[in-house]
Design an enzyme around this catalytic site. Structure first.
Site, PDB file in Angstrom:
ATOM      1  N   TYR A 128      -8.242  40.630  55.488  1.00  0.00           N
ATOM      2  CA  TYR A 128      -7.065  41.462  55.259  1.00  0.00           C
ATOM      3  C   TYR A 128      -7.458  42.912  55.010  1.00  0.00           C
ATOM      4  O   TYR A 128      -8.645  43.225  54.814  1.00  0.00           O
ATOM      5  CB  TYR A 128      -6.256  40.928  54.061  1.00  0.00           C
TER       6      TYR A 128
ATOM      7  N   LYS B 279     -14.019  41.424  53.781  1.00  0.00           N
ATOM      8  CA  LYS B 279     -12.752  41.514  53.043  1.00  0.00           C
ATOM      9  C   LYS B 279     -11.945  40.260  53.348  1.00  0.00           C
ATOM     10  O   LYS B 279     -11.005  40.252  54.144  1.00  0.00           O
ATOM     11  CB  LYS B 279     -11.995  42.798  53.416  1.00  0.00           C
TER      12      LYS B 279
ATOM     13  N   GLU C 208     -19.366  45.603  41.391  1.00  0.00           N
ATOM     14  CA  GLU C 208     -18.156  46.393  41.678  1.00  0.00           C
ATOM     15  C   GLU C 208     -17.043  45.910  40.770  1.00  0.00           C
ATOM     16  O   GLU C 208     -17.302  45.193  39.795  1.00  0.00           O
ATOM     17  CB  GLU C 208     -17.779  46.266  43.163  1.00  0.00           C
TER      18      GLU C 208
ATOM     19  N   LEU D 229     -17.951  45.104  48.504  1.00  0.00           N
ATOM     20  CA  LEU D 229     -17.176  45.554  49.661  1.00  0.00           C
ATOM     21  C   LEU D 229     -17.419  47.055  49.810  1.00  0.00           C
ATOM     22  O   LEU D 229     -17.334  47.791  48.818  1.00  0.00           O
ATOM     23  CB  LEU D 229     -15.677  45.304  49.441  1.00  0.00           C
TER      24      LEU D 229
HETATM   25  N1  PDD Z   1      -9.063  46.066  47.255  1.00  0.00           N
HETATM   26  N2  PDD Z   1     -14.014  46.087  46.228  1.00  0.00           N
HETATM   27  C1  PDD Z   1     -13.169  45.036  46.360  1.00  0.00           C
HETATM   28  C2  PDD Z   1     -13.650  43.685  45.972  1.00  0.00           C
HETATM   29  C3  PDD Z   1     -11.870  45.231  46.867  1.00  0.00           C
HETATM   30  O1  PDD Z   1     -11.039  44.192  47.012  1.00  0.00           O
HETATM   31  C4  PDD Z   1     -11.454  46.552  47.206  1.00  0.00           C
HETATM   32  C5  PDD Z   1     -10.093  46.827  47.769  1.00  0.00           C
HETATM   33  C6  PDD Z   1     -12.360  47.616  47.024  1.00  0.00           C
HETATM   34  C7  PDD Z   1     -12.002  49.032  47.382  1.00  0.00           C
HETATM   35  O2  PDD Z   1     -11.876  49.201  48.760  1.00  0.00           O
HETATM   36  P1  PDD Z   1     -10.933  50.332  49.393  1.00  0.00           P
HETATM   37  O3  PDD Z   1     -11.356  51.622  48.806  1.00  0.00           O
HETATM   38  O4  PDD Z   1     -11.209  50.241  50.850  1.00  0.00           O
HETATM   39  O5  PDD Z   1      -9.505  49.976  49.038  1.00  0.00           O
HETATM   40  C8  PDD Z   1     -13.635  47.341  46.545  1.00  0.00           C
HETATM   41  C9  PDD Z   1      -7.735  46.175  47.838  1.00  0.00           C
HETATM   42  C10 PDD Z   1      -7.084  47.503  47.593  1.00  0.00           C
HETATM   43  C11 PDD Z   1      -6.904  45.001  47.374  1.00  0.00           C
HETATM   44  O6  PDD Z   1      -7.446  43.901  47.410  1.00  0.00           O
HETATM   45  O7  PDD Z   1      -5.747  45.163  47.011  1.00  0.00           O
END
Ligand code: PDD
Length: 285
Positions: A31, A145, A177, A201
């Site tokens: 996703y 993801k 993270e 991620l």
């Molecule tokens: N989450 N690390 C994890 C485990 C994440 O699920 C996410 C993003 C990030 C940050 O990635 P980005 O900057 O590309 O949003 C880091 C999304 C926003 C979510 O699951 O809602």
């Protein structure tokens, strides 16, 4: 509100997803969450690239091109009149009777997407937030993801119950993270964050922020730090599509720095806001 389900735009009360969808049975899918500012997608290419990369890593074919999915996202924004908010899009390995291995014969992947209205978290971005450490029990392919999010769900709930906005995950004391964010510490003017490996991620917001550091001549070390080192940072923040650059003023009940948003964090927030304005003006992407 219109939703996109398996090739069609439909209303919520008309949408239909198979009970045999592998997303339900196995979390077998990937996703993306893509931010919308002023009715325009932000860093959309990067998100769609990552979606296709995640699909490739789980050996799944997406039956659309990046351009077609971008058009789906744009239509959701226009049809639903989204100004500020985000697009959620997921792709599962399709619907087939439940068996763990891939369906034979293969079935088409199912794409689902919807739009959400939402303001930027400006108040927390000024005040800062508290986070709680939680052991990182997730699998060893956090670079994908994936829809399999139980490790993150449990960590986020533990943080929420402790009155915190996010969980800071660690493996044997080394910070990886957040449950849904990337973590950054600042010590003596240097920004530290976990390197891109299978344990995190590679956040798109992380990429934007590291680019801004370079432009602003802020030194960066992509190097893992311990939880003890996190407590002793001068400043701390986390990033994500929806959280943007979020200052952390407390970790496990301990005050970070002077307990206020750090000056370097604020500088990055300002640069990030300028980047949004520059990148989301119509026809200049
Ligand atoms: N989450 N690390 C994890 C485990 C994440 O699920 C996410 C993003 C990030 C940050 O990635 P980005 O900057 O590309 O949003 C880091 C999304 C926003 C979510 O699951 O809602």
């Amino acid at each position: 509100m219109l939703y996109f389900v398996d090739g069609k735009f439909t209303k919520q009360d008309e949408l239909c997803i198979s009970i045999d969808d592998r997303g339900y049975y196995f979390g077998d899918g990937v996703y993306e969450v893509i931010k919308v500012y002023g009715g325009e997608l932000f860093t959309a290419e990067e998100h769609f690239n990552r979606l296709f990369q995640s699909a490739l890593k789980i050996k799944m074919t997406i039956p659309y091109s990046e351009q077609q999915l971008m058009d789906v996202a744009r239509q959701l924004i226009d049809q639903n009149g989204i100004e500020d908010g985000h697009i959620y899009m997921q792709v599962t390995r399709g619907a087939a009777p439940r068996q763990h291995h891939f369906p034979t014969p293969a079935v088409p992947a199912v794409v689902t997407a919807y739009s959400v209205n939402g303001e930027r978290p400006l108040s927390n971005m000024e005040k800062g937030v508290a986070i709680k450490s939680v052991a990182d029990i997730r699998w060893l392919r956090c670079d994908i993801k994936s829809l399999n999010l139980l490790g993150s769900v449990l960590a986020k709930e533990e943080a929420r119950e402790a009155g915190c906005t996010e969980a800071i995950l660690h493996r044997d004391g080394l910070v990886t993270e957040g449950a849904s964010t990337n973590m950054f510490g600042v010590k003596n003017g240097v920004v530290y964050t976990h390197p891109v490996t299978n344990l995190i991620l590679e956040g798109i917001t992380r990429q934007v922020v590291l680019g801004l550091c370079q432009e602003l001549n802020i030194p960066v070390q992509e190097q893992a730090f311990t939880l003890a080192e996190a407590y002793a940072m001068d400043e701390f923040f986390y990033t994500s599509t929806t959280a943007e650059v979020m200052p952390v003023t407390e970790i496990d009940g301990r005050q970070v720095g002077d307990g206020k948003r750090g000056s370097l964090t604020e500088k990055l927030q300002q640069a990030f806001t300028e980047r949004i304005a520059k990148k989301t003006v119509k026809n200049t992407i």
